[in-house]
Motif scaffolding. Structure first.
Motif, PDB file in Angstrom:
ATOM      1  N   VAL A 125      40.776  53.302  49.888  1.00  0.00           N
ATOM      2  CA  VAL A 125      39.853  52.744  50.621  1.00  0.00           C
ATOM      3  C   VAL A 125      39.833  51.267  50.529  1.00  0.00           C
ATOM      4  CG1 VAL A 125      37.329  52.667  51.258  1.00  0.00           C
ATOM      5  CG2 VAL A 125      38.550  54.646  50.724  1.00  0.00           C
ATOM      6  N   LYS A 126      39.926  50.554  51.219  1.00  0.00           N
ATOM      7  CA  LYS A 126      40.056  49.078  51.193  1.00  0.00           C
ATOM      8  C   LYS A 126      38.556  48.408  50.893  1.00  0.00           C
ATOM      9  CE  LYS A 126      43.988  48.247  54.432  1.00  0.00           C
ATOM     10  NZ  LYS A 126      44.445  47.658  55.649  1.00  0.00           N
ATOM     11  N   GLY A 127      38.784  47.460  49.936  1.00  0.00           N
ATOM     12  CA  GLY A 127      37.634  46.930  49.764  1.00  0.00           C
ATOM     13  C   GLY A 127      36.529  47.508  48.713  1.00  0.00           C
ATOM     14  N   LEU A 128      36.835  48.847  48.377  1.00  0.00           N
ATOM     15  CA  LEU A 128      36.080  49.545  47.181  1.00  0.00           C
ATOM     16  C   LEU A 128      37.159  50.030  46.269  1.00  0.00           C
ATOM     17  CD1 LEU A 128      33.918  51.240  50.070  1.00  0.00           C
ATOM     18  CD2 LEU A 128      33.164  49.403  48.631  1.00  0.00           C
ATOM     19  N   GLY A 129      36.466  50.733  45.216  1.00  0.00           N
ATOM     20  CA  GLY A 129      37.170  51.282  44.277  1.00  0.00           C
ATOM     21  C   GLY A 129      38.226  50.434  43.378  1.00  0.00           C
ATOM     22  N   LEU A 130      39.459  50.936  43.801  1.00  0.00           N
ATOM     23  CA  LEU A 130      40.734  50.199  42.910  1.00  0.00           C
ATOM     24  C   LEU A 130      40.674  48.699  43.385  1.00  0.00           C
ATOM     25  CD1 LEU A 130      42.809  50.069  41.144  1.00  0.00           C
ATOM     26  CD2 LEU A 130      44.348  50.894  43.065  1.00  0.00           C
ATOM     27  N   THR A 131      40.154  48.290  44.631  1.00  0.00           N
ATOM     28  CA  THR A 131      40.251  46.985  44.802  1.00  0.00           C
ATOM     29  C   THR A 131      39.107  46.081  44.134  1.00  0.00           C
ATOM     30  OG1 THR A 131      40.565  47.427  47.371  1.00  0.00           O
ATOM     31  CG2 THR A 131      39.821  45.199  46.751  1.00  0.00           C
ATOM     32  N   VAL A 132      38.127  46.852  43.892  1.00  0.00           N
ATOM     33  CA  VAL A 132      37.310  46.182  43.039  1.00  0.00           C
ATOM     34  C   VAL A 132      37.733  46.168  41.546  1.00  0.00           C
ATOM     35  CG1 VAL A 132      34.672  46.454  42.115  1.00  0.00           C
ATOM     36  CG2 VAL A 132      35.297  46.861  44.444  1.00  0.00           C
ATOM     37  N   GLY A 133      38.203  47.482  41.052  1.00  0.00           N
ATOM     38  CA  GLY A 133      38.467  47.741  39.664  1.00  0.00           C
ATOM     39  C   GLY A 133      39.675  46.862  39.239  1.00  0.00           C
ATOM     40  N   ASN A 134      40.375  46.355  40.226  1.00  0.00           N
ATOM     41  CA  ASN A 134      41.480  45.481  39.660  1.00  0.00           C
ATOM     42  C   ASN A 134      41.141  44.251  39.316  1.00  0.00           C
ATOM     43  OD1 ASN A 134      43.982  46.786  39.784  1.00  0.00           O
ATOM     44  ND2 ASN A 134      44.341  46.603  42.231  1.00  0.00           N
ATOM     45  N   ASP A 135      39.777  43.750  39.421  1.00  0.00           N
ATOM     46  CA  ASP A 135      39.507  42.527  38.931  1.00  0.00           C
ATOM     47  C   ASP A 135      38.732  42.517  37.883  1.00  0.00           C
ATOM     48  OD1 ASP A 135      38.207  39.913  38.760  1.00  0.00           O
ATOM     49  OD2 ASP A 135      37.705  39.710  40.906  1.00  0.00           O
ATOM     50  N   PRO A 136      39.012  42.169  36.524  1.00  0.00           N
ATOM     51  CA  PRO A 136      38.534  42.294  35.068  1.00  0.00           C
ATOM     52  C   PRO A 136      37.233  41.641  35.078  1.00  0.00           C
ATOM     53  CG  PRO A 136      40.834  42.226  34.779  1.00  0.00           C
ATOM     54  CD  PRO A 136      40.554  41.690  36.235  1.00  0.00           C
ATOM     55  N   GLU A 137      37.154  40.463  35.701  1.00  0.00           N
ATOM     56  CA  GLU A 137      35.986  39.528  35.539  1.00  0.00           C
ATOM     57  C   GLU A 137      34.780  40.095  36.567  1.00  0.00           C
ATOM     58  OE1 GLU A 137      34.606  35.032  36.880  1.00  0.00           O
ATOM     59  OE2 GLU A 137      36.676  35.468  36.627  1.00  0.00           O
ATOM     60  N   LEU A 138      35.183  40.703  37.663  1.00  0.00           N
ATOM     61  CA  LEU A 138      34.286  41.423  38.637  1.00  0.00           C
ATOM     62  C   LEU A 138      33.792  42.773  37.772  1.00  0.00           C
ATOM     63  CD1 LEU A 138      32.568  41.795  41.277  1.00  0.00           C
ATOM     64  CD2 LEU A 138      34.660  42.638  42.304  1.00  0.00           C
ATOM     65  N   VAL A 139      34.367  43.321  37.320  1.00  0.00           N
ATOM     66  CA  VAL A 139      34.094  44.461  36.675  1.00  0.00           C
ATOM     67  C   VAL A 139      33.151  44.036  35.579  1.00  0.00           C
ATOM     68  CG1 VAL A 139      34.914  46.647  35.077  1.00  0.00           C
ATOM     69  CG2 VAL A 139      36.119  45.844  37.161  1.00  0.00           C
ATOM     70  N   GLY A 140      33.337  43.086  34.869  1.00  0.00           N
ATOM     71  CA  GLY A 140      32.568  42.843  33.711  1.00  0.00           C
ATOM     72  C   GLY A 140      31.039  42.322  34.433  1.00  0.00           C
ATOM     73  N   ASP A 141      31.107  41.503  35.552  1.00  0.00           N
ATOM     74  CA  ASP A 141      29.815  41.366  36.105  1.00  0.00           C
ATOM     75  C   ASP A 141      28.947  42.325  36.522  1.00  0.00           C
ATOM     76  OD1 ASP A 141      30.388  38.535  35.864  1.00  0.00           O
ATOM     77  OD2 ASP A 141      31.305  38.258  37.701  1.00  0.00           O
ATOM     78  N   ILE A 142      29.700  43.239  37.157  1.00  0.00           N
ATOM     79  CA  ILE A 142      28.996  44.494  37.595  1.00  0.00           C
ATOM     80  C   ILE A 142      28.442  45.306  36.425  1.00  0.00           C
ATOM     81  CG2 ILE A 142      29.425  46.807  38.389  1.00  0.00           C
ATOM     82  CD1 ILE A 142      31.931  45.790  40.148  1.00  0.00           C
ATOM     83  N   VAL A 143      29.129  45.511  35.251  1.00  0.00           N
ATOM     84  CA  VAL A 143      28.441  46.191  34.194  1.00  0.00           C
ATOM     85  C   VAL A 143      27.163  45.406  33.802  1.00  0.00           C
ATOM     86  CG1 VAL A 143      28.957  46.829  31.824  1.00  0.00           C
ATOM     87  CG2 VAL A 143      30.675  47.418  33.596  1.00  0.00           C
TER      88      VAL A 143
END
Length: 294
Positions: A125-143
């Motif tokens: 699914v474009k823009g969700l899931g793996l697209t988000v999870g491929n960005d370590p900085e964004l993952v950190g911000d989400i957490v």
């Protein structure tokens, strides 16, 4: 004997229902809860999402291909459904979104949840899931944002297709309570009669027994690098698979595609794990990461 501790959650056994498998209705979750340690509900977004048109699932000799497309009734409607959960197992709600604010907004609907799983790994699914999870900085911000909003444990579900060590470390530094590894792998199938891809989305996520060696390697690598619990997800169909994943470093193991073989899979796995623990004269928690010891 089978009890495991993951962050602040005490599970009666290490068996967890994977997201997207029989987790759309409270009635199903209630029935499955008797023999499970925890149940992960189907991933939910803030707004209703239709998903892809059929066909969305293809059965293969050693696994399943699916491209459901993160179909979701939306957070408000799904929260009303999950209010009817009365089961014995811990309830984990899986969330998908594209940014930290959306994750926080969705989580606010689910007061009944014992924990949250962040879908950072859906591969189709474009823009969700793996697209988000491929960005370590964004993952950190989400957490970080979610940890400020909730005291419930947060587990990040990551992909073998990402730089998973980097992503997991970013999540750990941000305060995540554990990681789930892995999600489905990218795959596709072609019909030789029509000479076209079978899935309406062309490609999808591949799950089942064939992905187990990939998931095992990711769990092993993560255990070497992290100080937080790891939940294995990918290809476990027998009690021996569960034991292998725990030896590799998993504190618990999600079960998904195996439900297509038996609706009573939790019961059979639980009873077999009891027999194993008795034979070995151990508590199951004692074998976590044991294969790493030299």
């Amino acid at each position: 004997m089978l009890e495991v501790q993951i962050s602040s959650l005490t599970l009666q056994n290490p068996l967890i229902l994977a997201s997207g498998i029989l987790g759309s209705y409270s009635s199903s979750l209630n029935r499955l809860s008797e023999h499970a340690g925890a149940l992960v509900a189907k991933s939910v977004g803030i707004e209703e999402r239709e998903g892809y048109r059929n066909p969305v699932v293809v059965n293969t000799p050693h696994g399943l291909l699916n491209a459901v497309g993160l179909s979701s009734p939306g957070a408000e409607k799904f929260a009303l459904e999950l209010e009817n959960y009365r089961g014995d197992a811990k309830l984990i709600v899986s969330l998908f979104a594209s940014n930290p604010d959306e994750f926080v907004e969705i989580a606010r609907y689910f007061d009944m949840a014992d924990a949250f799983e962040l879908n950072l790994s859906c591969p189709h699914v474009k823009g969700l899931g793996l697209t988000v999870g491929n960005d370590p900085e964004l993952v950190g911000d989400i957490v970080r944002r979610l940890k400020k909003e909730t005291s419930r444990p947060i587990f990040a579900k990551i992909s073998a297709f990402s730089s998973y060590i980097e992503v997991a470390k970013s999540a750990e530094e941000a305060g995540v309570d554990g990681v789930v590894a892995i999600n489905t792998l990218k795959g596709m199938a072609i019909d030789i009669g029509s000479k076209k891809p079978i899935l309406s989305n062309v490609s999808g996520g591949y799950s089942g027994e064939a992905v187990k060696p990939v998931a095992m390697k990711v769990v092993w690598d993560l255990y070497e690098e992290l100080d937080i619990p790891i939940i294995a997800s990918g290809g476990a169909t027998s009690w021996k698979d569960v034991v292998e994943f725990m030896l590799a470093g998993a504190s618990a193991v999600q079960i998904g595609s195996a439900f297509f073989y038996s609706y009573r899979i939790f019961y059979s796995l639980k009873e077999s794990l009891k027999a194993y623990a008795r034979k070995e004269k151990i508590r199951l928690e004692e074998i976590i990461g044991l294969a790493h010891k030299k």
